[in-house]
Scaffold this motif. Structure first.
Motif, mmCIF file in Angstrom:
data_model
loop_
_atom_site.group_PDB
_atom_site.id
_atom_site.type_symbol
_atom_site.label_atom_id
_atom_site.label_comp_id
_atom_site.label_asym_id
_atom_site.label_seq_id
_atom_site.Cartn_x
_atom_site.Cartn_y
_atom_site.Cartn_z
ATOM 1 N N TYR A 49 0.864 -1.177 0.000
ATOM 2 C CA TYR A 49 0.000 0.000 0.000
ATOM 3 C C TYR A 49 0.902 1.229 0.000
ATOM 4 O O TYR A 49 1.859 1.307 0.759
ATOM 5 C CB TYR A 49 -0.952 0.016 1.196
ATOM 6 C CG TYR A 49 -0.275 0.269 2.513
ATOM 7 C CD1 TYR A 49 -0.227 1.549 3.056
ATOM 8 C CD2 TYR A 49 0.348 -0.762 3.205
ATOM 9 C CE1 TYR A 49 0.412 1.794 4.255
ATOM 10 C CE2 TYR A 49 0.996 -0.528 4.402
ATOM 11 C CZ TYR A 49 1.020 0.750 4.930
ATOM 12 O OH TYR A 49 1.661 0.995 6.111
ATOM 13 N N GLY A 50 0.617 2.149 -0.886
ATOM 14 C CA GLY A 50 1.459 3.348 -0.969
ATOM 15 C C GLY A 50 2.917 2.963 -1.094
ATOM 16 O O GLY A 50 3.305 2.215 -1.985
ATOM 17 N N THR A 53 4.629 -1.788 3.064
ATOM 18 C CA THR A 53 4.219 -3.174 2.916
ATOM 19 C C THR A 53 3.760 -3.684 4.274
ATOM 20 O O THR A 53 4.394 -3.421 5.289
ATOM 21 C CB THR A 53 5.393 -4.059 2.438
ATOM 22 O OG1 THR A 53 5.907 -3.523 1.228
ATOM 23 C CG2 THR A 53 4.954 -5.483 2.216
#
Length: 152
Positions: A49-50, A53
């Motif tokens: 995400y983004g 991790t």
């Protein structure tokens, strides 16, 4: 009713334990086969995400479906069924969860596979089977694959 905890992890040793459990259940009609898989850290999946991790374990439903299929295939190979069985999933230290599950279910016996770790691995990791045997509240059947089965 005899409650038998069958610890499974998907390994070849586990396949041998499942085969033994299927045959046992057919010899002992009052046996309730309680299959148990303890989710190990190695089964956790990375989720990105983004810029970060996160590592998450598989869901209980995913694990139950996977091991249900694993057991069903072995029953098909042997041409037998298990009259009374369930599949449970736990997280935590593998040997600890197996022993706790056996206590909670007043198990008659635990069935577990032995993978045959090398001396160095056993020194650093220990043997789950040995720890279960040492701490179990009941008898323990430890399945050791035959050398010819390991060669396959």
């Amino acid at each position: 009713m005899k409650k038998v905890v069958v610890a499974i992890d998907g390994s070849e040793a586990s396949r041998g334990v499942v085969d033994y459990a299927i045959n046992y259940a057919n010899r002992e009609p009052d046996a309730d086969m309680l299959f148990l898989h303890v989710i190990a850290l190695s089964e956790h999946k990375p989720v990105f995400y983004g810029e970060g991790t996160v590592v998450v374990p598989p869901t209980d439903d995913e694990v139950k479906a996977e091991f249900g299929e694993f057991i069903r295939k072995e029953m098909d190979v042997l041409g037998k069924t298990i009259p009374k069985m369930s599949i449970s999933v736990r997280s935590g230290k593998v040997y600890d969860q197996i022993v706790k599950f056996a206590v909670e279910n007043d198990a008659f016996m635990i069935m577990i596979g032995h993978r045959g770790l090398g001396a160095m691995e056993r020194f650093f990791l220990g043997s789950v089977a040995a720890k279960v045997v040492a701490n179990a509240p009941c008898s323990v059947y430890v399945h050791r694959p035959r050398p010819e089965a390991e060669a396959k």
